[in-house]
Each structure stands twice: as structure tokens, then as C-alpha cells.
Scaffold this motif. Structure first.
Motif, PDB file in Angstrom:
ATOM      1  N   GLY A 115      14.655  -7.035   6.183  1.00  0.00           N
ATOM      2  CA  GLY A 115      13.618  -6.018   6.107  1.00  0.00           C
ATOM      3  C   GLY A 115      13.435  -5.264   7.408  1.00  0.00           C
ATOM      4  O   GLY A 115      14.252  -5.334   8.330  1.00  0.00           O
ATOM      5  N   GLU A 116      12.328  -4.537   7.490  1.00  0.00           N
ATOM      6  CA  GLU A 116      11.992  -3.755   8.670  1.00  0.00           C
ATOM      7  C   GLU A 116      10.586  -4.109   9.116  1.00  0.00           C
ATOM      8  O   GLU A 116       9.823  -4.746   8.385  1.00  0.00           O
ATOM      9  CB  GLU A 116      12.085  -2.260   8.367  1.00  0.00           C
ATOM     10  N   SER A 117      10.235  -3.684  10.312  1.00  0.00           N
ATOM     11  CA  SER A 117       8.888  -3.981  10.791  1.00  0.00           C
ATOM     12  C   SER A 117       7.870  -3.051  10.138  1.00  0.00           C
ATOM     13  O   SER A 117       8.204  -1.947   9.683  1.00  0.00           O
ATOM     14  CB  SER A 117       8.810  -3.832  12.318  1.00  0.00           C
ATOM     15  N   LEU A 118       6.629  -3.501  10.098  1.00  0.00           N
ATOM     16  CA  LEU A 118       5.546  -2.655   9.600  1.00  0.00           C
ATOM     17  C   LEU A 118       5.441  -1.388  10.442  1.00  0.00           C
ATOM     18  O   LEU A 118       5.156  -0.303   9.926  1.00  0.00           O
ATOM     19  CB  LEU A 118       4.226  -3.431   9.630  1.00  0.00           C
ATOM     20  N   LEU A 119       5.688  -1.502  11.719  1.00  0.00           N
ATOM     21  CA  LEU A 119       5.648  -0.338  12.596  1.00  0.00           C
ATOM     22  C   LEU A 119       6.670   0.708  12.170  1.00  0.00           C
ATOM     23  O   LEU A 119       6.375   1.910  12.125  1.00  0.00           O
ATOM     24  CB  LEU A 119       5.897  -0.769  14.041  1.00  0.00           C
ATOM     25  N   GLN A 120       7.886   0.260  11.862  1.00  0.00           N
ATOM     26  CA  GLN A 120       8.921   1.189  11.416  1.00  0.00           C
ATOM     27  C   GLN A 120       8.495   1.904  10.135  1.00  0.00           C
ATOM     28  O   GLN A 120       8.715   3.099   9.972  1.00  0.00           O
ATOM     29  CB  GLN A 120      10.237   0.443  11.207  1.00  0.00           C
ATOM     30  N   ARG A 121       7.879   1.164   9.227  1.00  0.00           N
ATOM     31  CA  ARG A 121       7.414   1.778   7.991  1.00  0.00           C
ATOM     32  C   ARG A 121       6.328   2.822   8.255  1.00  0.00           C
ATOM     33  O   ARG A 121       6.320   3.901   7.673  1.00  0.00           O
ATOM     34  CB  ARG A 121       6.886   0.710   7.051  1.00  0.00           C
ATOM     35  N   ARG A 180       7.679   6.006   9.578  1.00  0.00           N
ATOM     36  CA  ARG A 180       8.349   6.770   8.524  1.00  0.00           C
ATOM     37  C   ARG A 180       7.360   7.303   7.496  1.00  0.00           C
ATOM     38  O   ARG A 180       7.533   8.393   6.946  1.00  0.00           O
ATOM     39  CB  ARG A 180       9.379   5.874   7.830  1.00  0.00           C
ATOM     40  N   GLU A 181       6.289   6.534   7.240  1.00  0.00           N
ATOM     41  CA  GLU A 181       5.317   6.880   6.207  1.00  0.00           C
ATOM     42  C   GLU A 181       3.896   6.752   6.761  1.00  0.00           C
ATOM     43  O   GLU A 181       3.147   5.847   6.374  1.00  0.00           O
ATOM     44  CB  GLU A 181       5.482   5.978   4.987  1.00  0.00           C
ATOM     45  N   PRO A 182       3.493   7.615   7.702  1.00  0.00           N
ATOM     46  CA  PRO A 182       2.166   7.489   8.312  1.00  0.00           C
ATOM     47  C   PRO A 182       1.027   7.610   7.317  1.00  0.00           C
ATOM     48  O   PRO A 182      -0.072   7.135   7.596  1.00  0.00           O
ATOM     49  CB  PRO A 182       2.143   8.627   9.342  1.00  0.00           C
ATOM     50  N   GLU A 183       1.276   8.208   6.172  1.00  0.00           N
ATOM     51  CA  GLU A 183       0.226   8.337   5.152  1.00  0.00           C
ATOM     52  C   GLU A 183      -0.164   6.991   4.536  1.00  0.00           C
ATOM     53  O   GLU A 183      -1.183   6.885   3.858  1.00  0.00           O
ATOM     54  CB  GLU A 183       0.677   9.297   4.049  1.00  0.00           C
ATOM     55  N   THR A 184       0.611   5.937   4.781  1.00  0.00           N
ATOM     56  CA  THR A 184       0.296   4.610   4.250  1.00  0.00           C
ATOM     57  C   THR A 184      -0.551   3.791   5.219  1.00  0.00           C
ATOM     58  O   THR A 184      -0.778   2.604   4.998  1.00  0.00           O
ATOM     59  CB  THR A 184       1.580   3.824   3.918  1.00  0.00           C
ATOM     60  N   ALA A 185      -1.024   4.399   6.309  1.00  0.00           N
ATOM     61  CA  ALA A 185      -1.693   3.651   7.376  1.00  0.00           C
ATOM     62  C   ALA A 185      -2.910   2.876   6.897  1.00  0.00           C
ATOM     63  O   ALA A 185      -3.097   1.710   7.263  1.00  0.00           O
ATOM     64  CB  ALA A 185      -2.082   4.593   8.518  1.00  0.00           C
ATOM     65  N   GLU A 186      -3.775   3.495   6.093  1.00  0.00           N
ATOM     66  CA  GLU A 186      -5.003   2.805   5.691  1.00  0.00           C
ATOM     67  C   GLU A 186      -4.705   1.595   4.817  1.00  0.00           C
ATOM     68  O   GLU A 186      -5.235   0.501   5.054  1.00  0.00           O
ATOM     69  CB  GLU A 186      -5.935   3.762   4.952  1.00  0.00           C
ATOM     70  N   GLU A 214       1.091   7.154  16.953  1.00  0.00           N
ATOM     71  CA  GLU A 214      -0.151   7.835  17.302  1.00  0.00           C
ATOM     72  C   GLU A 214      -0.729   8.616  16.129  1.00  0.00           C
ATOM     73  O   GLU A 214      -1.955   8.656  15.944  1.00  0.00           O
ATOM     74  CB  GLU A 214       0.079   8.771  18.485  1.00  0.00           C
ATOM     75  N   GLU A 215       0.114   9.222  15.317  1.00  0.00           N
ATOM     76  CA  GLU A 215      -0.368  10.030  14.203  1.00  0.00           C
ATOM     77  C   GLU A 215      -1.244   9.231  13.249  1.00  0.00           C
ATOM     78  O   GLU A 215      -2.230   9.733  12.716  1.00  0.00           O
ATOM     79  CB  GLU A 215       0.826  10.619  13.426  1.00  0.00           C
ATOM     80  N   ALA A 216      -0.909   7.951  13.057  1.00  0.00           N
ATOM     81  CA  ALA A 216      -1.644   7.114  12.108  1.00  0.00           C
ATOM     82  C   ALA A 216      -2.571   6.117  12.790  1.00  0.00           C
ATOM     83  O   ALA A 216      -3.283   5.371  12.112  1.00  0.00           O
ATOM     84  CB  ALA A 216      -0.651   6.354  11.229  1.00  0.00           C
ATOM     85  N   ALA A 217      -2.585   6.080  14.125  1.00  0.00           N
ATOM     86  CA  ALA A 217      -3.284   5.018  14.839  1.00  0.00           C
ATOM     87  C   ALA A 217      -4.790   4.996  14.594  1.00  0.00           C
ATOM     88  O   ALA A 217      -5.386   3.937  14.422  1.00  0.00           O
ATOM     89  CB  ALA A 217      -3.010   5.118  16.340  1.00  0.00           C
ATOM     90  N   ALA A 218      -5.424   6.169  14.577  1.00  0.00           N
ATOM     91  CA  ALA A 218      -6.885   6.204  14.436  1.00  0.00           C
ATOM     92  C   ALA A 218      -7.332   5.637  13.101  1.00  0.00           C
ATOM     93  O   ALA A 218      -8.253   4.808  13.033  1.00  0.00           O
ATOM     94  CB  ALA A 218      -7.396   7.630  14.602  1.00  0.00           C
ATOM     95  N   VAL A 219      -6.683   6.065  12.024  1.00  0.00           N
ATOM     96  CA  VAL A 219      -7.078   5.572  10.708  1.00  0.00           C
ATOM     97  C   VAL A 219      -6.709   4.097  10.559  1.00  0.00           C
ATOM     98  O   VAL A 219      -7.458   3.310   9.972  1.00  0.00           O
ATOM     99  CB  VAL A 219      -6.443   6.420   9.575  1.00  0.00           C
ATOM    100  N   PHE A 220      -5.577   3.699  11.117  1.00  0.00           N
ATOM    101  CA  PHE A 220      -5.160   2.297  11.046  1.00  0.00           C
ATOM    102  C   PHE A 220      -6.157   1.401  11.778  1.00  0.00           C
ATOM    103  O   PHE A 220      -6.598   0.377  11.262  1.00  0.00           O
ATOM    104  CB  PHE A 220      -3.763   2.131  11.650  1.00  0.00           C
ATOM    105  N   ARG A 221      -6.529   1.814  12.981  1.00  0.00           N
ATOM    106  CA  ARG A 221      -7.443   1.009  13.798  1.00  0.00           C
ATOM    107  C   ARG A 221      -8.805   0.871  13.122  1.00  0.00           C
ATOM    108  O   ARG A 221      -9.385  -0.216  13.082  1.00  0.00           O
ATOM    109  CB  ARG A 221      -7.604   1.661  15.180  1.00  0.00           C
ATOM    110  N   SER A 222      -9.319   1.962  12.567  1.00  0.00           N
ATOM    111  CA  SER A 222     -10.619   1.936  11.906  1.00  0.00           C
ATOM    112  C   SER A 222     -10.600   1.026  10.686  1.00  0.00           C
ATOM    113  O   SER A 222     -11.505   0.211  10.477  1.00  0.00           O
ATOM    114  CB  SER A 222     -11.022   3.355  11.501  1.00  0.00           C
ATOM    115  N   ALA A 223      -9.562   1.159   9.861  1.00  0.00           N
ATOM    116  CA  ALA A 223      -9.466   0.343   8.650  1.00  0.00           C
ATOM    117  C   ALA A 223      -9.251  -1.127   9.001  1.00  0.00           C
ATOM    118  O   ALA A 223      -9.785  -2.022   8.332  1.00  0.00           O
ATOM    119  CB  ALA A 223      -8.325   0.851   7.769  1.00  0.00           C
ATOM    120  N   TYR A 224      -8.477  -1.383  10.061  1.00  0.00           N
ATOM    121  CA  TYR A 224      -8.278  -2.766  10.506  1.00  0.00           C
ATOM    122  C   TYR A 224      -9.606  -3.401  10.910  1.00  0.00           C
ATOM    123  O   TYR A 224      -9.949  -4.504  10.473  1.00  0.00           O
ATOM    124  CB  TYR A 224      -7.297  -2.821  11.679  1.00  0.00           C
TER     125      TYR A 224
END
Length: 265
Positions: free
Chosen positions: A77-83, A86-92, A207-217
Motif C-alpha cells: 500500500g501507500e501512506s495516508l500522507l501520499q493519499r 493525491r486526494e486532498p478533498e478526502t482530508a476530513e 498544506e492544502e488539506a492541513a487546516a481541515v485535517f487538523r480541525s477534524a482530528y
């Protein structure tokens, strides 16, 4: 082992990562990385696998060209980071699963790990030469007010250390695993998500997905662990001070030192 037949698959602060001719993962530690530190990671990797944690089996520890070498089975497989790159819209969605996964790991008892979180933090805060003596003392005083624990903490839980293979997730990189309070682990994860830079490599590139990822985490970890956000926030100061002694870009250290000083005002 024939290094000429290896293929490089990763590059981190403490090691270069390869696949060898047999398909094993080779973690080739950088010069100066001690034999004792490599042995500690090997022991922790064995502990994690024996405890039934979702991770790669450690296959051996050796020395090559004066550098320590840790051998591990390969995870598909691949790392979650790699995904996410590739697919920043899946961050949340990813962040909520990531947080729930982290909560479950942190519920495990880890006294047998024999790496005490409190001792680790006190030692590393003392090494933080970016801070003055008075500042280090204030951080240690803040740490003294925080509770102890006996839970499993990965110590470096971020999307680059999660391997995805379909719905299955596995965890890698056990060098900083410790036994202590889970909110240190959560606070460190928030720092890793919030202070990365492009110069710092992979974590910065999300960085593009970091804000939404951090908030949801943060929201999901708080909800599922039962700890309030303010309780997690109290651990951010010592976590940031500890991060200052790690092999990270100077620009990231500048931001961390500024953050620590803002908390001491």
C-alpha cells in the motif's frame, strides 16, 4: 546484503529507507545514530508486533558501513500522507478515521514498553538550547502540573506513518514510542500537523488539506477520547519544547520557539 541492489523508497530525519534485493524494508540510520538508539527502536518494533498492533514485523538489526540497519517486513500500500497529497478533498474523512484510530491505540496499556514518557520529556526539554534557562524551567514547571499515565503513545503519529492497504491501516516508525499520558501523543500530532513547512518535506506538502485535517482530528479525538480540547491544549507547551531538539528545518524551529515563548508570557 548488497547495497547496490537496494531501491530507495523514503528519506527521513534519522534514516534513509530502502527495499533490498529480498523485498525487505531497510531502515539505514544516518551517521551518528547510536547503536543503543537503533536497538531501542528494534525492541519497540518487536514489542508492538508481539502486542498485536497493526505493524510490520522486525526482521533483524545489523551494521553496514558504520551505520545501524534495521530490517523490517514490507507493508503493501501507500501512506495516508501520499493519499492526501493525491486526494486532498478526502482530508476530513481521513482525519476522523485517523483520530479514532489514534484514540484506540492510546487506550492500550504500555508499562512493558519500558520507555517512560515523563523522563523522556524532562531530558529533552533540558536539551532545548533554543530556549533560555528560565524558559526551560518554566516549561518543566508546566509539565509538573500535568498528569502521569501508563498508556501507549506512538510518539510520532502523523499521516506519513500510516500505511493504507484498502480499508486496513498499519502503523510504522516506532523510534519515539513511549509509555505515558495519551494527551502528549495527541498534542504532538497537532504540532506535526500544524508546524510543517515545505522545507521540512512531506508533512509540509499537505498544506492544502492541513487546516481541515487538523480541525477534524482535534474534534474527533476529543469526542472519542472523552478529553476536552482544553486538556489537550495544556500538553502543547511541553510537546513544542521537545520538538525543538529534533532534526527539523530551522524555519520550523523558529515557529516552535516563538510558540513556546507566546505560551510563557
Amino acid at each position: 546484503m548488497n547495497k547496490e541492489l537496494w531501491s530507495k523508497i523514503g528519506d527521513g530525519g534519522t534514516a534513509e529507507i530502502y527495499l533490498d534485493e529480498s523485498g525487505r524494508v531497510v531502515k539505514w540510520f544516518r551517521e551518528g545514530f547510536s547503536e543503543a538508539a537503533a536497538a531501542s527502536e528494534y525492541r519497540k518494533s518487536e514489542w508492538a508486533y508481539a502486542a498485536g498492533l497493526p505493524t510490520a514485523k522486525a526482521l533483524g538489526l545489523t551494521n553496514l558501513e558504520g551505520r545501524q540497519v534495521l530490517l523490517l517486513e514490507r507493508l503493501e500500500g501507500e501512506s495516508l500522507l501520499q493519499r492526501l497529497q493525491r486526494e486532498p478533498e478526502t482530508a476530513e474523512e481521513a482525519a476522523r478515521k485517523f483520530a479514532a484510530y489514534h484514540v484506540q491505540l492510546n487506550k492500550r496499556e504500555a508499562a512493558a514498553l519500558e520507555d517512560d514518557q515523563r523522563s523522556r520529556l524532562v531530558q529533552r526539554i533540558g536539551w532545548a538550547d533554543r530556549l533560555g534557562e528560565s524558559e526551560r524551567r518554566q516549561v518543566l514547571e508546566a509539565l509538573e502540573l500535568l498528569p502521569d499515565g501508563q498508556q501507549f503513545c506512538h510518539g510520532d503519529f502523523h499521516p506519513g506513518n500510516i500505511m493504507e492497504n484498502g480499508e486496513d491501516w498499519q502503523v510504522i516508525d516506532w523510534i519515539d514510542a513511549n509509555c505515558g499520558h495519551p494527551l502528549y501523543d495527541a498534542a504532538r500530532t497537532l504540532l506535526l500537523l500544524g508546524f510543517g513547512t515545505e522545507e521540512g518535506g512531506a508533512r509540509g506538502r499537505m498544506e492544502e488539506a492541513a487546516a481541515v485535517f487538523r480541525s477534524a482530528y482535534l474534534q474527533t479525538y476529543s469526542e472519542q477520547s472523552g478529553f476536552g480540547r482544553d486538556e489537550i491544549e495544556r500538553w502543547m507547551l511541553p510537546a513544542a519544547a521537545v520538538r525543538l531538539v529534533e532534526p527539523i528545518p530551522e524555519s520550523e524551529k523558529d515557529k516552535l520557539a516563538q510558540y513556546v515563548r507566546s505560551r510563557l508570557l
